[in-house]
Design a protein around this motif. Structure first.
Motif, short mmCIF file in Angstrom:
data_model
loop_
_atom_site.label_atom_id
_atom_site.label_comp_id
_atom_site.label_asym_id
_atom_site.label_seq_id
_atom_site.Cartn_x
_atom_site.Cartn_y
_atom_site.Cartn_z
N THR A 1 -22.60 16.05 104.88
CA THR A 1 -22.94 17.42 105.28
C THR A 1 -23.91 17.41 106.46
OG1 THR A 1 -22.63 18.22 103.01
CG2 THR A 1 -23.93 19.59 104.50
N LYS B 1 -25.42 24.43 104.50
CA LYS B 1 -24.32 25.12 105.19
C LYS B 1 -24.59 26.62 105.34
CE LYS B 1 -20.85 21.87 103.44
NZ LYS B 1 -19.64 21.71 102.59
N GLU B 2 -25.54 27.13 104.54
CA GLU B 2 -25.78 28.59 104.53
C GLU B 2 -27.20 28.98 104.95
OE1 GLU B 2 -25.05 29.53 100.47
OE2 GLU B 2 -22.89 29.13 100.59
N SER C 1 -22.30 16.29 109.68
CA SER C 1 -21.31 17.23 110.22
C SER C 1 -21.99 18.46 110.83
CB SER C 1 -20.32 17.66 109.13
OG SER C 1 -20.98 18.41 108.11
N LEU C 2 -23.09 18.90 110.21
CA LEU C 2 -23.82 20.07 110.71
C LEU C 2 -24.80 19.71 111.83
CD1 LEU C 2 -24.77 21.80 107.33
CD2 LEU C 2 -23.00 22.55 108.93
#
Length: 327
Positions: free
Chosen positions: A119, A95-96, A122-123
């Motif tokens: 994750t 996410k980062e 979704s990304l």
């Protein structure tokens, strides 16, 4: 697969991809296509990791490294088992991570409840490489043969797919053998397949069950001894026998409810041509006979595990029992 092809064509990519599912050939094919589209021949900004003991810290360290004279850094992670275990740290990092880093995960098995799976999807994008249905498989075969100046009728293709292991990598190997064998002829025939292709053991088990259904005990036993001669373990043959009867039971139950072939195939997770192949065999048994056959196979396995009978004898007794009648 269509989405991945669109991304490759447009050159616009997500930060992370998951290529998963049971079809090895497709996983490898799209892994390589995505790598070529994202990074090309740039080995300096490409990292590959494979296996169960991959360090998440090392992945993160590489992910944080800016690409050298390139827009992107690509990291491919294969057969890690990350999507069936807890990977909180990696899920949080994705996410980062820098916009210049792209991950491709390639896995056979995933747990969709897994945080990393949620994750990644979704990304980015998760592509399930499921085996193609019968129609798509035949189109694929035609394409390979066309490129080599060969043709094969639909009847012959069905014969091929009924006789061999239908994993796409294996199908391609068998087609290569057929192309070499038929040098000088344009069309491939069933006799060519019988001459050079490796018959899948499960196909021989189907023939064995058909002989049982036709009450041809001697033929059924002969097929069993052929499998033994090919070094197939009796317990492996018993597994296939149990699976075949269980598949026939499920199929007959669904067909009796009026479902068409393609729906039966979808609900059972098998290819539609397998349904067509097995329908006639289903008609030789009642639901109760098939249920009893599965039960007898399970009892036979238990008899081996508890030492009451040896494995080879159990399968022989089951074949004799089944071919004498399952009522």
């Amino acid at each position: 697969m269509k989405v991945l092809s669109q991304h490759i064509k447009s050159g616009v990519f997500k930060p992370v991809y998951l290529i998963y599912g049971p079809e090895d050939y497709l996983r490898k094919q799209y892994r390589d296509k995505m790598k070529a589209a994202i990074i090309g021949q740039d080995g300096m900004n490409y990292s590959y990791f494979e296996g169960k003991n991959i360090s998440v810290k090392e992945l993160i360290d590489i992910g944080e490294t800016l690409p050298f004279f390139s827009e992107r850094r690509l990291i491919v992670v294969e057969n890690s088992g990350f999507f069936t275990s807890s990977q909180e740290e990696l899920a949080a990092y994705l996410k980062e991570m820098p916009e210049t880093t792209c991950f491709i995960f390639v896995e056979r098995d995933v747990d969709k409840r897994n945080r990393l799976y949620k994750t990644v999807t979704s990304l980015g994008y998760g592509a399930n490489m499921a085996p193609p249905d019968g129609r798509m498989m035949m189109q694929w075969i035609r394409g390979i043969l066309r490129a080599e100046g060969r043709i094969m009728s639909e009847h012959t293709m069905r014969h091929l797919l009924e006789r061999i292991d239908t994993d796409m990598e294996n199908v391609r190997r068998e087609l290569e053998k057929l192309i070499v064998y038929t040098d000088g002829q344009s069309e491939i025939y069933p006799e060519d397949i019988d001459a050079v292709c490796t018959v899948h053991a499960e196909s021989q088990v189907f023939d064995m069950v058909k002989a049982v259904a036709d009450k041809q005990q001697a033929k059924a036993l002969e097929l069993y001894y052929d499998l033994i001669a090919l070094k197939e373990a009796p317990m492996r043959i018993l597994y296939w026998l149990t699976r075949q009867f269980n598949q026939l039971y499920q199929m007959k139950e669904l067909l009796s409810k009026g479902y068409p072939d393609h729906v039966v195939a979808e609900r059972m997770g098998i290819r539609d041509f397998i349904v067509r192949k097995n329908k006639a065999l289903c008609n030789n048994f009642s639901l109760e006979e098939l249920r009893r056959a599965v039960g007898c196979c399970v009892e036979g396995e238990e008899a081996v595990k508890t030492g009451k009978l040896n494995d080879r004898m159990v399968v022989e007794l089951l074949i004799m029992q089944f071919s004498s009648g399952l009522k």
